[in-house]
Enzyme design. Structure first.
Site, PDB file in Angstrom:
ATOM      1  N   ASP A  57       0.863  -1.185   0.000  1.00  0.00           N
ATOM      2  CA  ASP A  57       0.000   0.000   0.000  1.00  0.00           C
ATOM      3  C   ASP A  57       0.894   1.227   0.000  1.00  0.00           C
ATOM      4  OD1 ASP A  57      -1.528   2.199   0.769  1.00  0.00           O
ATOM      5  OD2 ASP A  57      -2.846   1.008   2.056  1.00  0.00           O
ATOM      6  N   LEU A  58       0.893   1.956  -1.085  1.00  0.00           N
ATOM      7  CA  LEU A  58       1.765   3.123  -1.201  1.00  0.00           C
ATOM      8  C   LEU A  58       1.183   4.307  -0.439  1.00  0.00           C
ATOM      9  CD1 LEU A  58       3.470   1.472  -2.853  1.00  0.00           C
ATOM     10  CD2 LEU A  58       2.998   2.840  -4.853  1.00  0.00           C
ATOM     11  N   TYR A  62      -0.384  10.137  -4.571  1.00  0.00           N
ATOM     12  CA  TYR A  62      -0.306  11.287  -5.486  1.00  0.00           C
ATOM     13  C   TYR A  62       0.742  12.296  -4.993  1.00  0.00           C
ATOM     14  CZ  TYR A  62      -4.878   9.894  -7.508  1.00  0.00           C
ATOM     15  OH  TYR A  62      -5.916   9.237  -8.115  1.00  0.00           O
ATOM     16  N   ARG A  94       0.158  16.719   7.049  1.00  0.00           N
ATOM     17  CA  ARG A  94      -0.666  16.022   8.054  1.00  0.00           C
ATOM     18  C   ARG A  94      -0.290  16.450   9.465  1.00  0.00           C
ATOM     19  NH1 ARG A  94      -1.645   9.923   5.497  1.00  0.00           N
ATOM     20  NH2 ARG A  94      -1.885  10.744   3.389  1.00  0.00           N
ATOM     21  N   ASP A 149      -2.920   2.649  -5.947  1.00  0.00           N
ATOM     22  CA  ASP A 149      -1.809   2.627  -4.999  1.00  0.00           C
ATOM     23  C   ASP A 149      -1.713   1.358  -4.163  1.00  0.00           C
ATOM     24  OD1 ASP A 149      -4.041   3.046  -3.453  1.00  0.00           O
ATOM     25  OD2 ASP A 149      -3.060   4.470  -2.112  1.00  0.00           O
ATOM     26  N   GLU A 150      -2.472   0.336  -4.500  1.00  0.00           N
ATOM     27  CA  GLU A 150      -2.371  -0.911  -3.745  1.00  0.00           C
ATOM     28  C   GLU A 150      -2.204  -2.097  -4.673  1.00  0.00           C
ATOM     29  OE1 GLU A 150      -5.317  -1.693  -0.793  1.00  0.00           O
ATOM     30  OE2 GLU A 150      -5.411   0.409  -0.170  1.00  0.00           O
TER      31      GLU A 150
END
Length: 397
Positions: A57-58, A62, A94, A149-150
């Site tokens: 899982d990246l 983006y 974040r 992305d996975e």
DNA sequence: TGGGGTTAT
DNA sequence: ATAACCC
């Protein structure tokens, strides 16, 4: 690890979202290991019917692509903007309170230094995404994509080969530490229905009556999610291969005229034609999707689709034939089939989709081919049917 | 809520 | 063609 239960959904727990290089280290570790730890307790080697699957899982995908494209962004709080939303952001952002899918205004308020890049064009993300999948496919062809992305990779065979190579004294020394997953129930709609039944935790689902659950959700969903609640998931990792559809969409505040809609459809179509010519395969179906304005509640999409006429398909790949004009023509027919243009309307989204992709015809040309192709193009058969007819004729020949 | 995707009915 | 799911 079960496929569907494999991802911890809480953020900010330092969970194992990984970059591809690290994923490969994990894969190596998995291949070397012959035991799994659950709650720090080492359990024996997998049995012959179990599988080894990694889930890659990246992280804030983006944003990572943008930081690689422009390294100056690396140490700044970065958000990726689509329309008025920050769809994802890097960890700098974040830390400062920015969240996924946050309003641009709220995000700027929380974090005035936030740097925003536009991410409405997915081209580079899509390209990077397939590079990652292709990298993983070098280890095993069994790679299933989920979003951009996975990836899930079934490493069972690789692990088995590795285990055969290892000496028995090496076997006892390798351990891999595990991960304990928390309560979380599944898709939005099903979660609502489960809650109505008083099921709000995984444990609730485990102990709920199977018969009643089957009556409420249908046997298929019921049996599947109840098995999932015990961590049992026997669904195969299904190689994704090339995409089964290509689509481009655009959302907006208001589109209320046919001329306006046509302009937007032409833009979407132009991008799609580029993509499809790069892919090499040819779509046999085209679909137009709209979203109508509605003041509140969930807004449903409507669509109309039709086969692409064979003479248009033929002109798709090479050549400078104008494929736009006939395609726009078809799309506007679909449009008027959905939208009564004599009445006022208010759309908030348009999307064009190419699907029903077929590889180019690799059969060698024989003397009968011209006759067969021209006779079939005048029939009203669907694409599928006419191909079957053609194939059977080819075998006869 | 954006701009994508998949499978089941 | 739509609905549900996923990211």
């Amino acid at each position: 690890a079960g496929k569907l239960g494999a991802e911890p959904k809480e953020e900010g727990r330092g969970c194992e979202e990984a970059d591809p290089a690290r994923a490969m280290e994990l894969a190596e570790a998995g291949a070397a290991g012959c035991s799994q730890a659950v709650h720090d307790q080492v359990v024996p080697t997998r049995n012959s019917s179990s599988r080894v699957i990694i889930h890659v899982d990246l992280d804030c995908f983006y944003a990572q692509v943008e930081m690689i494209s422009n390294p100056e962004l690396k140490d700044k709080p970065l958000g990726v903007q689509q329309k008025y939303l920050v769809v994802t952001c890097n960890y700098e952002a974040r830390k400062l309170g920015v969240r996924k899918l946050m309003n641009v205004r709220d995000a700027k308020e929380k974090c005035p230094q936030l740097v925003l890049v536009n991410g409405e064009d997915l081209t580079r993300y899509r390209e990077m995404s397939y590079k990652v999948t292709e990298l993983l496919e070098e280890f095993s062809p069994v790679v299933e994509r989920l979003g951009f992305d996975e990836n899930f990779v079934d490493l069972t065979e690789i692990v088995e080969k590795k285990l055969q190579q290892l000496q028995s004294d090496e076997l006892s020394e390798v351990t891999v530490s595990g991960h304990v997953y928390n309560n979380q129930c599944i898709g939005y709609k099903t979660a609502k229905r489960l809650e109505a039944l008083g099921i709000s935790s995984v444990h609730d689902l485990q102990t709920f009556s199977s018969k009643i659950l089957e009556k409420e959700l249908g046997i298929s969903v019921a049996q599947r999610i109840q098995k999932l609640s015990f961590g049992e998931d026997n669904s195969p990792v299904t190689p994704s291969g090339p995409p089964q559809s290509f689509s481009e969409e655009d959302s907006f505040k208001k589109c209320s005229s046919e001329v306006e809609a046509k302009k937007k459809i032409e833009e979407l179509l132009a991008s799609l034609l580029k993509r499809i010519s790069q892919d090499g395969r040819k779509p046999h179906t085209i679909r137009l999707v709209i979203r109508r304005y509605s003041s509140e509640k969930y807004c449903c999409r409507e669509s109309r689709q039709c086969p692409i006429p064979s003479h248009v398909i033929q002109k798709l790949g090479a050549g400078n034939y104008d494929v736009m004009t006939p395609m726009v023509d078809i799309l506007m027919k679909l449009f008027r089939n959905m939208v009564n243009v004599k009445m006022p309307f208010h759309l908030t989204l348009l999307s064009v989709c190419f699907c029903n992709l077929k590889a180019l015809n690799t059969t060698k040309k024989g003397p009968m081919d011209y006759y067969l192709a021209s006779s079939l193009s005048t029939t009203s058969c669907s694409g599928k049917r006419s191909f079957k007819i053609k194939d059977s004729h080819m075998e006869d020949i």
